[in-house]
Design a protein around this motif. Structure first.
Motif, PDB file in Angstrom:
ATOM      1  N   VAL A 160       0.866  -1.180   0.000  1.00 62.35           N
ATOM      2  CA  VAL A 160       0.000   0.000   0.000  1.00 62.35           C
ATOM      3  C   VAL A 160       0.898   1.223   0.000  1.00 62.35           C
ATOM      4  CG1 VAL A 160      -1.932  -1.146   1.183  1.00 62.35           C
ATOM      5  CG2 VAL A 160      -0.199   0.033   2.529  1.00 62.35           C
ATOM      6  N   PRO A 161       0.411   2.359  -0.482  1.00 59.67           N
ATOM      7  CA  PRO A 161       1.278   3.533  -0.517  1.00 59.67           C
ATOM      8  C   PRO A 161       1.571   4.060   0.885  1.00 59.67           C
ATOM      9  CG  PRO A 161      -0.942   4.096  -1.242  1.00 59.67           C
ATOM     10  CD  PRO A 161      -0.914   2.614  -1.061  1.00 59.67           C
ATOM     11  N   TYR A 162       2.767   4.603   1.026  1.00 56.20           N
ATOM     12  CA  TYR A 162       3.110   5.326   2.240  1.00 56.20           C
ATOM     13  C   TYR A 162       2.535   6.729   2.092  1.00 56.20           C
ATOM     14  CZ  TYR A 162       6.594   1.673   3.181  1.00 56.20           C
ATOM     15  OH  TYR A 162       7.230   0.488   3.420  1.00 56.20           O
ATOM     16  N   LEU A 163       1.618   7.072   2.960  1.00 56.29           N
ATOM     17  CA  LEU A 163       0.984   8.382   2.886  1.00 56.29           C
ATOM     18  C   LEU A 163       1.714   9.374   3.764  1.00 56.29           C
ATOM     19  CD1 LEU A 163      -2.782   7.285   3.009  1.00 56.29           C
ATOM     20  CD2 LEU A 163      -1.325   7.674   1.004  1.00 56.29           C
ATOM     21  N   SER A 164       1.538  10.640   3.453  1.00 54.34           N
ATOM     22  CA  SER A 164       2.087  11.710   4.284  1.00 54.34           C
ATOM     23  C   SER A 164       0.930  12.576   4.767  1.00 54.34           C
ATOM     24  CB  SER A 164       3.096  12.536   3.483  1.00 54.34           C
ATOM     25  OG  SER A 164       2.453  13.164   2.402  1.00 54.34           O
ATOM     26  N   GLU A 165       1.225  13.501   5.664  1.00 55.42           N
ATOM     27  CA  GLU A 165       0.175  14.364   6.219  1.00 55.42           C
ATOM     28  C   GLU A 165      -0.622  15.056   5.126  1.00 55.42           C
ATOM     29  OE1 GLU A 165       1.528  17.093   9.190  1.00 55.42           O
ATOM     30  OE2 GLU A 165       2.243  15.484  10.503  1.00 55.42           O
TER      31      GLU A 165
ATOM     32  N   TYR B  78       3.211   3.329  10.245  1.00 55.06           N
ATOM     33  CA  TYR B  78       2.058   4.230  10.375  1.00 55.06           C
ATOM     34  C   TYR B  78       1.676   4.830   9.029  1.00 55.06           C
ATOM     35  CZ  TYR B  78       2.633   4.150  15.481  1.00 55.06           C
ATOM     36  OH  TYR B  78       2.717   3.771  16.795  1.00 55.06           O
ATOM     37  N   ARG B  79       2.681   5.145   8.215  1.00 57.22           N
ATOM     38  CA  ARG B  79       2.397   5.733   6.896  1.00 57.22           C
ATOM     39  C   ARG B  79       1.644   4.749   5.999  1.00 57.22           C
ATOM     40  NH1 ARG B  79       7.433   7.141   4.293  1.00 57.22           N
ATOM     41  NH2 ARG B  79       6.109   8.234   2.804  1.00 57.22           N
ATOM     42  N   ALA B  80       1.824   3.455   6.225  1.00 55.20           N
ATOM     43  CA  ALA B  80       1.063   2.445   5.486  1.00 55.20           C
ATOM     44  C   ALA B  80      -0.314   2.239   6.125  1.00 55.20           C
ATOM     45  CB  ALA B  80       1.826   1.132   5.436  1.00 55.20           C
ATOM     46  N   LEU B  81      -0.348   2.111   7.436  1.00 58.31           N
ATOM     47  CA  LEU B  81      -1.618   1.853   8.114  1.00 58.31           C
ATOM     48  C   LEU B  81      -2.589   3.019   8.020  1.00 58.31           C
ATOM     49  CD1 LEU B  81      -0.522  -0.067  11.340  1.00 58.31           C
ATOM     50  CD2 LEU B  81      -1.549  -0.988   9.248  1.00 58.31           C
ATOM     51  N   VAL B  82      -2.083   4.230   7.808  1.00 63.91           N
ATOM     52  CA  VAL B  82      -2.976   5.393   7.731  1.00 63.91           C
ATOM     53  C   VAL B  82      -3.836   5.357   6.469  1.00 63.91           C
ATOM     54  CG1 VAL B  82      -1.518   7.130   6.555  1.00 63.91           C
ATOM     55  CG2 VAL B  82      -3.073   7.826   8.427  1.00 63.91           C
ATOM     56  N   ASN B  83      -3.601   4.385   5.577  1.00 68.57           N
ATOM     57  CA  ASN B  83      -4.549   4.154   4.490  1.00 68.57           C
ATOM     58  C   ASN B  83      -5.925   3.828   5.066  1.00 68.57           C
ATOM     59  OD1 ASN B  83      -3.279   4.084   1.595  1.00 68.57           O
ATOM     60  ND2 ASN B  83      -1.717   3.267   2.980  1.00 68.57           N
ATOM     61  N   SER B  84      -5.966   3.366   6.308  1.00 69.53           N
ATOM     62  CA  SER B  84      -7.194   3.176   7.085  1.00 69.53           C
ATOM     63  C   SER B  84      -7.045   4.009   8.353  1.00 69.53           C
ATOM     64  CB  SER B  84      -7.382   1.698   7.450  1.00 69.53           C
ATOM     65  OG  SER B  84      -8.440   1.561   8.371  1.00 69.53           O
ATOM     66  N   PRO B  85      -7.379   5.306   8.296  1.00 68.30           N
ATOM     67  CA  PRO B  85      -7.155   6.173   9.455  1.00 68.30           C
ATOM     68  C   PRO B  85      -7.773   5.649  10.751  1.00 68.30           C
ATOM     69  CG  PRO B  85      -7.715   7.501   7.553  1.00 68.30           C
ATOM     70  CD  PRO B  85      -7.922   6.067   7.160  1.00 68.30           C
ATOM     71  N   ASP B  86      -8.993   5.157  10.674  1.00 72.92           N
ATOM     72  CA  ASP B  86      -9.628   4.658  11.888  1.00 72.92           C
ATOM     73  C   ASP B  86      -8.922   3.401  12.394  1.00 72.92           C
ATOM     74  OD1 ASP B  86     -11.627   5.225  13.830  1.00 72.92           O
ATOM     75  OD2 ASP B  86     -12.763   3.492  13.077  1.00 72.92           O
ATOM     76  N   GLY B  87      -8.474   2.555  11.470  1.00 77.54           N
ATOM     77  CA  GLY B  87      -7.721   1.369  11.858  1.00 77.54           C
ATOM     78  C   GLY B  87      -6.424   1.744  12.557  1.00 77.54           C
TER      79      GLY B  87
ATOM     80  N   GLU C 173      -7.498  16.908   7.418  1.00 76.32           N
ATOM     81  CA  GLU C 173      -6.895  17.619   8.552  1.00 76.32           C
ATOM     82  C   GLU C 173      -7.100  16.872   9.869  1.00 76.32           C
ATOM     83  OE1 GLU C 173      -5.929  21.873  10.268  1.00 76.32           O
ATOM     84  OE2 GLU C 173      -6.528  21.554   8.217  1.00 76.32           O
ATOM     85  N   ALA C 174      -8.254  16.290  10.072  1.00 76.90           N
ATOM     86  CA  ALA C 174      -8.559  15.588  11.328  1.00 76.90           C
ATOM     87  C   ALA C 174      -7.699  14.342  11.535  1.00 76.90           C
ATOM     88  CB  ALA C 174     -10.030  15.208  11.363  1.00 76.90           C
ATOM     89  N   ASP C 175      -7.087  13.827  10.476  1.00 79.41           N
ATOM     90  CA  ASP C 175      -6.289  12.606  10.577  1.00 79.41           C
ATOM     91  C   ASP C 175      -4.784  12.863  10.575  1.00 79.41           C
ATOM     92  OD1 ASP C 175      -8.587  11.016  10.621  1.00 79.41           O
ATOM     93  OD2 ASP C 175      -8.656  10.939   8.420  1.00 79.41           O
ATOM     94  N   ARG C 176      -4.376  14.076  10.402  1.00 78.32           N
ATOM     95  CA  ARG C 176      -2.935  14.372  10.276  1.00 78.32           C
ATOM     96  C   ARG C 176      -2.139  14.049  11.528  1.00 78.32           C
ATOM     97  NH1 ARG C 176      -3.472  19.697   6.426  1.00 78.32           N
ATOM     98  NH2 ARG C 176      -4.133  18.471   4.616  1.00 78.32           N
TER      99      ARG C 176
ATOM    100  N   PRO D  14       6.065   9.730  11.943  1.00 73.47           N
ATOM    101  CA  PRO D  14       5.868   9.276  10.554  1.00 73.47           C
ATOM    102  C   PRO D  14       6.729   8.077  10.146  1.00 73.47           C
ATOM    103  CG  PRO D  14       7.251  11.211  10.564  1.00 73.47           C
ATOM    104  CD  PRO D  14       6.857  10.952  12.008  1.00 73.47           C
ATOM    105  N   ILE D  15       6.653   7.010  10.916  1.00 72.03           N
ATOM    106  CA  ILE D  15       7.376   5.786  10.549  1.00 72.03           C
ATOM    107  C   ILE D  15       6.608   5.081   9.436  1.00 72.03           C
ATOM    108  CG2 ILE D  15       8.496   5.536  12.799  1.00 72.03           C
ATOM    109  CD1 ILE D  15       6.358   3.427  13.507  1.00 72.03           C
ATOM    110  N   ASN D  16       7.300   4.258   8.687  1.00 77.55           N
ATOM    111  CA  ASN D  16       6.668   3.584   7.541  1.00 77.55           C
ATOM    112  C   ASN D  16       5.461   2.748   7.932  1.00 77.55           C
ATOM    113  OD1 ASN D  16       8.405   4.748   5.742  1.00 77.55           O
ATOM    114  ND2 ASN D  16       9.696   2.944   5.479  1.00 77.55           N
TER     115      ASN D  16
END
Length: 186
Positions: free
Chosen positions: A4-9, A27-36, A14-17, A23-25
């Protein structure tokens, strides 16, 4: 390369930033599912700052899971984190020796924590003798905390492997200093 892509802020609402304050990899991958990630991170924060288990024992247990499963990301990250919570290089060398069945120089409680981590990782549960020894040494609340820590980090290594999370630059030095076994031991 991660699945999955590594996302950035800037990729997030804004509510998920705040989820990428670290910003470890992973978290940057898991943030594809912010609630997860929010739920995952909550458990991680409780483990680090809320559980009653001694932080050094906690980190030794996490390191044992990382070493036993030959997971570079978990192993290297928690060598660094463990140093901040009192894990010494001698402790890490002792963990490796204990895993290999050699003399390790660790105390009885440390050895029992590592044994429990190996048993839970390989056999899904500790044996009765290990459980009794840890219950006597730690008490029931801290022993349940230990089970939660070991189990959570067994889940983490599966997430890391499944999503193929890359190790960030700078962590390779831990793998050079404390090499992992060539194949998982559990």
């Amino acid at each position: 390369m991660a699945l999955v892509p590594y996302l950035s802020e800037s990729d997030l609402d804004e509510a998920d930033r705040d989820l990428l304050a670290r910003p470890i990899n992973l978290y940057r991958a898991l943030v594809n599912s912010p609630d997860g990630l929010r739920r995952f991170s909550g458990m991680g924060q409780w483990i680090r700052h809320g559980c009653e288990l001694d932080p050094r024992l906690r980190e030794l247990a996490i390191l044992q899971v990382g070493y036993l499963t030959a997971t570079p990301y978990e192993w290297s990250h928690h060598i660094e984190i463990g140093h901040g919570f009192g894990v010494s290089d001698d402790d890490i060398t002792g963990l490796i020796a204990a895993t290999e069945g050699r003399e390790h120089g660790l105390g009885d409680v440390e050895a029992a924590v590592l044994r429990a981590a190996r048993q839970i990782t390989a056999d899904k549960k500790p044996d009765a003798a290990t459980w009794a020894e840890l219950e006597a040494a730690l008490g029931r609340p801290r022993l349940v905390d230990l089970v939660l820590v070991i189990s959570f980090y067994n889940a983490v290594i599966r997430i890391l492997a499944t999503l193929q999370i890359d190790l960030e630059p700078g962590y390779e030095r831990y793998l050079e200093e404390f090499p992992l076994p060539p194949e998982p031991l559990a």
